[in-house]
Design an enzyme around this catalytic site. Structure first.
Site, mmCIF file in Angstrom:
data_model
loop_
_atom_site.group_PDB
_atom_site.id
_atom_site.type_symbol
_atom_site.label_atom_id
_atom_site.label_comp_id
_atom_site.label_asym_id
_atom_site.label_seq_id
_atom_site.Cartn_x
_atom_site.Cartn_y
_atom_site.Cartn_z
ATOM 1 C CB SER A 1 -5.461 -7.798 -2.571
ATOM 2 O OG SER A 1 -4.565 -7.288 -1.601
ATOM 3 C CG HIS B 1 1.120 -10.208 -8.611
ATOM 4 N ND1 HIS B 1 0.749 -10.628 -7.350
ATOM 5 C CD2 HIS B 1 1.508 -8.924 -8.477
ATOM 6 C CE1 HIS B 1 0.908 -9.641 -6.498
ATOM 7 N NE2 HIS B 1 1.359 -8.596 -7.153
ATOM 8 C CD GLU C 1 -6.898 -0.684 -16.316
ATOM 9 O OE1 GLU C 1 -8.099 -0.963 -16.154
ATOM 10 O OE2 GLU C 1 -6.409 -0.402 -17.422
ATOM 11 C CE LYS C 2 -6.644 -4.689 -5.011
ATOM 12 N NZ LYS C 2 -5.424 -4.357 -4.305
ATOM 13 C CG MET D 1 5.671 -4.784 -3.365
ATOM 14 S SD MET D 1 5.622 -3.642 -1.991
ATOM 15 C CE MET D 1 3.963 -3.842 -1.422
ATOM 16 N NE ARG E 1 -1.498 -4.563 2.759
ATOM 17 C CZ ARG E 1 -0.945 -3.824 1.809
ATOM 18 N NH1 ARG E 1 -1.469 -3.823 0.600
ATOM 19 N NH2 ARG E 1 0.117 -3.083 2.061
ATOM 20 C CG HIS F 1 -2.732 -11.674 -6.285
ATOM 21 N ND1 HIS F 1 -3.073 -11.023 -7.436
ATOM 22 C CD2 HIS F 1 -2.278 -10.721 -5.426
ATOM 23 C CE1 HIS F 1 -2.874 -9.729 -7.288
ATOM 24 N NE2 HIS F 1 -2.377 -9.514 -6.074
HETATM 25 O O1 PAF Z 1 1.799 -2.434 -6.712
HETATM 26 C C1 PAF Z 1 2.747 -2.910 -6.106
HETATM 27 O O2 PAF Z 1 2.848 -4.132 -5.824
HETATM 28 C C2 PAF Z 1 3.887 -1.991 -5.663
HETATM 29 O O3 PAF Z 1 3.401 -0.755 -5.291
HETATM 30 C C3 PAF Z 1 5.005 -1.867 -6.722
HETATM 31 C C4 PAF Z 1 4.497 -1.234 -7.999
HETATM 32 C C5 PAF Z 1 5.600 -3.228 -7.004
HETATM 33 C C6 PAF Z 1 6.123 -0.962 -6.185
HETATM 34 O O4 PAF Z 1 6.715 -1.480 -5.060
#
Ligand code: PAF
Length: 507
Positions: free
Chosen positions: A185, A35, A148-149, A28, A187, A32
C-alpha cells in the site's frame, strides 16, 4: 518503445490520435509492487497501449491530514511506471481535472458503500467514482486495470461501469503482498517498525481465520477482535460480508469476505481474506438447441469441473416411466416409484458421460424424437421436479460444477457464482438439431423441426413450475455465428473476471 509524459488533456488528446486502444491504470502515485503488477499485466495484455495516470484525488479523502500526508514520489514513479511497461503517463493538475463546470459528481451505489470503508469514510467512494468516471470520459480506454486489494472500490466501480453502460472492460489483479504477508500500500511507507509488526499480526489473524473457516465453516468476529485487543490494535472495523453484494446476510452468497481496517498510529490500512463454503458453480440455462450441452461439456473439461446435464435426468426419468409403464398420473404410485429410483452419471471409455437409471444405461435411448416430444410434459409434474432438483443439488453439494438446464440459475442453484442464459435464433437452433438428428440416422423436415422448437419453448416458458426464464442476474449470450469453443472461452473469462483471483488456489 516511446515513453510519453502527458500533463494536460490537450497533450492526452494529441497522443490519443495515433493510438487505437488504451489500457488504463489509474493510480495516486507512490507506486509500489501492486501498481507495478497492474502495469505489467496491462502491458502483457496485448497490443493496447498502457496509460498510467498519477493523480492524488482530493475528492476521495475524508481526512484533510491524510490528504496532506499522502506520499508524493513523482520522479521515482515515472521511472518505475515506464520500466514496468507504461507507454504514457498522465499527470494532470487538479485544476484541469476538477475545475470544470460540467464535472459530474458521481455517487457510489449506496448499498455497496454502506459497509466496510464506506461506513467510516463518508463521501470517499463518491470521490473515487467521480474521478474514475471523469478519467474514463477523458481517456476512453478499452480496459481499466484495478487491484483487488481495494475490493470494495473494485465492486463499486464495476457496478458504476455497468449501471452507466460504459464500454470499458474491468481487469483486476489479486492483492500483492510483501514477504511478511502485508499487502502493498502507498501508505505502508508511513509506518514505524512496530506499526508494521502490528499490521503483520492483523494480516496473519485474517489468514488464520480463513484456515479455521475451511474446517468449521464459521467465523467468530468476537474471538478475532479479542486477539486484536490483546495486542492493543486499534481496529476501525472488522466485518464478514457477502463478497459481491457486500451485505451482512452472508448466506446469500457462497463466497464471503472477512475484511478489516486498522489504525497504525495515524495511518489507516486495510486487508481482507475471501472464504468459500463450497467450490464455485456455473449455471447455464437456455432453450433447446442454444448450444448448451456442447458448451457446458467444454467448460467442464477446460476447468476440470463436474458436468451436470439436468435435461438428461428429465429425459431418463421420462424414458423410465414410459418403458416401465408406470401409472405416473397416480401421485402415490409415482412417489413410490421415485423412492426406488437411482440416477447416476458415469464417465465412459470415450471420456463422455453415460447416464444410468436403476442401472440401465439410457444414454442413447433418451435422445430419440419420442422422448424429445414428451420430456417437457413430464418435466412439468411437480413431484418429478422436486425429486430431480433434490438429486441435482446433491451432485452440486461441493461445487466445482457446471450445470446446464432450464432452471439452474433460478431454482436448482440460485446462489451459483455465474449464471449464463444461452440462446440462439430459432433458425440456428433448428439447423443444429437437424444435423444432430441426421448424425443419428433420423430424417426430419426442417420446417416441422422449427415448429417443434417453437412449441417446446412455449411449453417450457409457460409451465407453472420452474418455467424457462432468464434469472435476473444471468448474462445472456447469443450463440448464432459463434463456435462452441468461442462461447466456452467467453464464459470462462466471465467466470474468472467475476471471482476474486486469490480464491483460484482454493479450488
Ligand atoms: O485506488 C486508487 O489508487 C484510487 O482510488 C484510484 C482508483 C486511482 C482513484 O483515484
Amino acid at each position: 518503445m516511446q515513453q510519453t509524459i502527458l500533463k494536460t488533456i490537450n497533450d492526452l488528446n494529441k497522443w490519443k490520435k495515433n493510438i487505437e486502444n488504451i489500457n488504463f491504470v489509474p493510480t495516486m502515485g507512490n507506486l509500489h509492487k501492486g501498481h507495478l503488477e497492474l502495469i505489467q499485466q496491462s502491458y502483457k495484455d496485448g497490443s493496447n497501449e498502457t496509460l498510467v495516470s498519477i493523480f492524488i484525488n482530493p475528492l476521495q479523502f475524508n481526512d484533510k491530514k491524510d490528504f496532506k500526508n499522502y506520499p508524493k514520489t513523482i520522479g521515482k514513479d515515472i521511472k518505475l511506471a515506464f520500466s514496468s511497461g507504461a507507454n504514457a503517463i498522465f499527470l494532470p493538475s487538479e485544476n484541469e481535472i476538477l475545475n470544470i463546470k460540467s464535472l459530474i459528481y458521481q455517487k457510489a451505489c449506496k448499498k455497496l458503500s454502506s459497509n466496510l470503508c464506506g461506513k467510516s469514510r463518508e463521501g470517499h467512494f463518491d470521490g473515487v467514482c467521480t474521478i474514475v468516471l471523469r478519467m474514463l470520459k477523458i481517456i476512453n480506454p478499452k480496459k481499466i486495470f484495478l487491484g483487488e486489494k481495494d475490493w470494495q472500490q473494485l465492486i463499486i466501480l464495476k457496478n458504476m461501469i455497468k449501471e452507466l453502460n460504459l464500454k470499458v472492460e474491468v481487469k483486476s489483479i489479486t492483492t500483492q503482498r510483501d514477504a511478511d504477508g502485508v499487502p502493498y500500500s502507498s501508505r505502508n511507507n508511513l509506518l514505524t517498525t512496530s506499526e508494521r509488526k502490528d499490521l503483520q499480526f492483523f494480516s496473519e489473524e485474517l489468514k488464520k481465520a480463513k484456515k479455521s473457516f475451511t474446517v468449521n465453516k464459521a467465523i467468530n468476529l468476537k474471538e478475532i477482535n479479542k486477539s486484536f485487543e490483546t495486542k492493543n490494535l486499534k481496529i476501525e472495523y472488522l466485518q464478514h460480508l457477502s463478497a459481491f453484494s457486500l451485505n451482512e446476510s452472508i448466506d446469500k452468497e457462497n463466497i464471503t469476505i472477512l475484511a478489516g481496517a486498522m489504525l497504525c498510529g495515524s495511518t489507516r490500512l486495510i486487508d481482507h481474506v475471501f472464504l468459500m463454503k463450497r467450490k464455485p458453480i456455473i449455471a447455464i440455462d437456455g432453450p433447446a438447441g442454444s448450444g448448451k450441452s456442447t458448451v457446458t461439456k467444454l467448460i467442464a473439461k477446460k476447468l476440470d469441473f463436474i458436468y451436470l446435464d439436468t435435461g438428461a435426468m428429465y429425459r431418463a426419468l421420462s424414458w423410465f416411466l414410459i418403458d416401465q409403464k408406470i401409472n405416473y398420473k397416480n401421485v402415490n404410485i409415482l412417489q413410490e416409484c421415485l423412492k426406488e429410483l437411482n440416477i447416476v452419471f458415469k464417465t465412459n471409455l470415450n471420456s463422455d458421460q453415460d447416464i444410468f437409471i436403476n442401472n440401465i444405461c439410457v444414454t442413447d435411448k433418451i435422445r430419440s424424437q419420442k422422448i424429445s416430444s414428451i420430456v417437457s410434459s413430464f418435466a412439468s409434474i411437480s413431484k418429478v421436479r422436486e425429486f430431480l432438483v433434490k438429486e441435482q443439488r446433491k451432485i452440486g453439494d461441493k461445487g466445482g460444477l457446471v450445470a446446464e438446464g432450464r432452471d439452474i440459475g433460478t431454482t436448482v442453484f440460485p446462489k451459483a457464482e455465474i449464471k449464463i442464459y444461452l440462446t440462439a435464433s430459432i433458425y440456428e437452433r433448428a439447423k443444429r438439431r437437424k444435423i444432430e438428428l441426421e448424425q443419428q440416422g433420423q430424417e426430419i423436415n426442417f420446417n416441422k423441426l422449427k415448429d417443434q422448437i417453437k412449441q417446446r419453448d412455449l411449453d417450457d416458458s409457460t409451465r407453472n413450475i420452474s418455467p424457462l426464464v432468464k434469472a435476473e442476474d444471468a448474462i445472456e449470450i447469443i450463440t448464432d455465428n459463434h463456435t462452441a469453443d468461442q462461447i466456452a472461452d467467453k464464459i470462462i473469462q466471465i467466470f474468472y473476471e467475476k471471482l476474486p483471483k486469490e480464491i483460484k488456489n482454493d479450488f
